[in-house]
Scaffold this active site. Structure first.
Site, PDB file in Angstrom:
ATOM      1  N   ASN A   1      -2.689  -6.944   9.572  1.00  0.00           N
ATOM      2  CA  ASN A   1      -2.740  -8.003   9.855  1.00  0.00           C
ATOM      3  C   ASN A   1      -3.495  -8.879   9.783  1.00  0.00           C
ATOM      4  OD1 ASN A   1      -1.900 -11.386   8.794  1.00  0.00           O
ATOM      5  ND2 ASN A   1      -0.427 -10.785  10.920  1.00  0.00           N
TER       6      ASN A   1
ATOM      7  N   LYS B   1      -4.244 -12.205  10.165  1.00  0.00           N
ATOM      8  CA  LYS B   1      -4.203 -13.379  10.351  1.00  0.00           C
ATOM      9  C   LYS B   1      -5.402 -15.051   9.877  1.00  0.00           C
ATOM     10  CE  LYS B   1      -1.933 -11.665  14.503  1.00  0.00           C
ATOM     11  NZ  LYS B   1      -1.768 -11.498  16.255  1.00  0.00           N
TER      12      LYS B   1
ATOM     13  N   GLU C   1       4.422 -15.683  14.853  1.00  0.00           N
ATOM     14  CA  GLU C   1       3.300 -16.710  14.529  1.00  0.00           C
ATOM     15  C   GLU C   1       3.922 -17.945  13.922  1.00  0.00           C
ATOM     16  OE1 GLU C   1       0.110 -14.873  14.449  1.00  0.00           O
ATOM     17  OE2 GLU C   1      -0.096 -13.588  16.608  1.00  0.00           O
TER      18      GLU C   1
ATOM     19  N   GLU D   1       8.443  -6.369  16.284  1.00  0.00           N
ATOM     20  CA  GLU D   1       6.874  -6.667  16.772  1.00  0.00           C
ATOM     21  C   GLU D   1       7.485  -7.683  18.023  1.00  0.00           C
ATOM     22  OE1 GLU D   1       3.401  -6.731  13.990  1.00  0.00           O
ATOM     23  OE2 GLU D   1       4.588  -8.858  14.532  1.00  0.00           O
TER      24      GLU D   1
ATOM     25  N   GLY E   1      -0.990  -9.898  20.250  1.00  0.00           N
ATOM     26  CA  GLY E   1      -2.240  -9.916  20.336  1.00  0.00           C
ATOM     27  C   GLY E   1      -2.345 -10.685  21.959  1.00  0.00           C
TER      28      GLY E   1
ATOM     29  N   SER F   1      -0.317  -4.672  19.280  1.00  0.00           N
ATOM     30  CA  SER F   1      -0.982  -4.833  20.545  1.00  0.00           C
ATOM     31  C   SER F   1      -1.100  -3.172  19.914  1.00  0.00           C
ATOM     32  CB  SER F   1      -0.517  -4.398  21.789  1.00  0.00           C
ATOM     33  OG  SER F   1      -1.028  -6.141  22.104  1.00  0.00           O
TER      34      SER F   1
HETATM   35  C1  PEP Z   1       0.368  -9.103  14.682  1.00  0.00           C
HETATM   36  O1  PEP Z   1      -0.602  -9.706  14.300  1.00  0.00           O
HETATM   37  O2  PEP Z   1       1.286  -8.561  14.019  1.00  0.00           O
HETATM   38  C2  PEP Z   1       0.232  -8.475  15.802  1.00  0.00           C
HETATM   39  C3  PEP Z   1       0.659  -7.355  16.249  1.00  0.00           C
HETATM   40  O3  PEP Z   1      -0.778  -9.155  16.232  1.00  0.00           O
HETATM   41  P1  PEP Z   1      -2.134  -7.705  17.718  1.00  0.00           P
HETATM   42  O4  PEP Z   1      -1.955  -5.920  17.111  1.00  0.00           O
HETATM   43  O5  PEP Z   1      -3.364  -8.359  17.268  1.00  0.00           O
HETATM   44  O6  PEP Z   1      -0.911  -7.468  18.882  1.00  0.00           O
END
Ligand code: PEP
Length: 267
Positions: free
Chosen positions: A17, A19, A106, A176, A182, A221
């Site tokens: 992703n 983003k 998000e 998640e 993040g 993460s």
């Molecule tokens: C995400 O955006 O779905 C995500 C898991 O971000 P990150 O890996 O940066 O925590």
């Protein structure tokens, strides 16, 4: 790095992703770097989800028969209409998009994407031949209040309300935990697997044996350093990767960690 668990019937899926990162020209470079690395990977499905404006460049760079599939980060449930700023399923399909992330935390947080909206989008996604990656996850406050199980159950049930049973093979779920996205704080493999196990049971109770074939990804993460321990958990079928998916080597290392035991590059 290989998975310690017995050969699972579910094929691993690693999705990146991006983003709101990478212009169209930067996208070409990143896609080229990823393609070079994953060229011979045959043991996992690989998906990249750039911003809308980078989808045409990504599509062009990948070419028609790439082993990397293209995903979008959201979509509207309608085919077309007076929805300023929105993008529909058919618009995504035109640029070769095959997956769509729905209900990312998000978007739930900043764009009021409710379970009901996610459910409508998931139904629309399969109608327009897109595979929905439906995200669920609890906040830190909810985890600390021991509400994780009930929050996840509500989100899964409500986000899949009305989902057509004959399209279940198209569905992907991403667990998640919001507190891990993040933040650099990753769920422990056991914390993640426990929730995946709960989601699996729920999917089976909702949809019968077909529920056991739905892939459940972990996100939050995920990095090359923690991916092997997460990917070897019996109920984790892959990862939804944010930050680390913008680094082609890190993304490749995470993909490598999902390699099933004994699989060769050509399996
Ligand atoms: C995400 O955006 O779905 C995500 C898991 O971000 P990150 O890996 O940066 O925590």
């Amino acid at each position: 790095m290989s998975r310690a668990k017995p050969a699972a019937p579910r094929r691993p899926l690693i999705a990146g992703n991006w983003k709101m990162h990478r212009t169209a020209s930067d996208t070409r470079t990143l896609i080229e770097d990823i393609v070079k690395r994953v060229d011979r990977v045959a043991y996992a499905d690989i998906v990249v989800c750039p911003p809308f404006t980078s989808l045409p460049a990504a599509h062009e760079t990948l070419g028609r028969h790439s082993i990397i599939a293209l995903g979008a980060q959201t979509m509207h449930s309608a085919k077309e209409g007076a929805f300023t700023g929105e993008i529909s399923g058919p618009m995504l399909r035109e640029f070769g998009v095959r997956y769509v992330i729905l209900g990312h935390s998000e978007r739930r947080q900043f764009d009021h994407e409710t379970d009901a909206k996610v459910a409508a989008k998931a139904i629309a996604a399969v109608h327009f031949h897109l595979r929905p990656i439906v995200c669920v996850g609890e906040t830190l406050t909810q985890r600390e209040a021991k509400e994780t199980a009930s929050i996840i159950e509500t989100q899964v049930r409500s986000s899949l309300a009305g989902f057509p049973p004959d399209q279940l093979e198209e569905l992907v779920i991403a667990y998640e935990p919001v507190w891990a996205i993040g933040t650099g704080k990753v769920a422990t493999p056991k914390q993640a697997n426990d929730v995946h196990q709960q989601i699996r049971k729920l999917l089976v109770s909702l949809f019968g044996p077909t529920g056991s074939a739905i892939r459940i990804l972990y996100g939050g993460s995920v990095k090359p350093e923690n991916a092997p321990d997460l990917m070897t958990q019996p109920d984790i079928d892959g990862a939804l990767v944010g930050g680390a998916s913008l680094d082609s080597q890190a993304f490749f290392d995470i993909i490598e960690s999902a390699r099933p035991a004994r699989a060769s590059d050509h399996d």
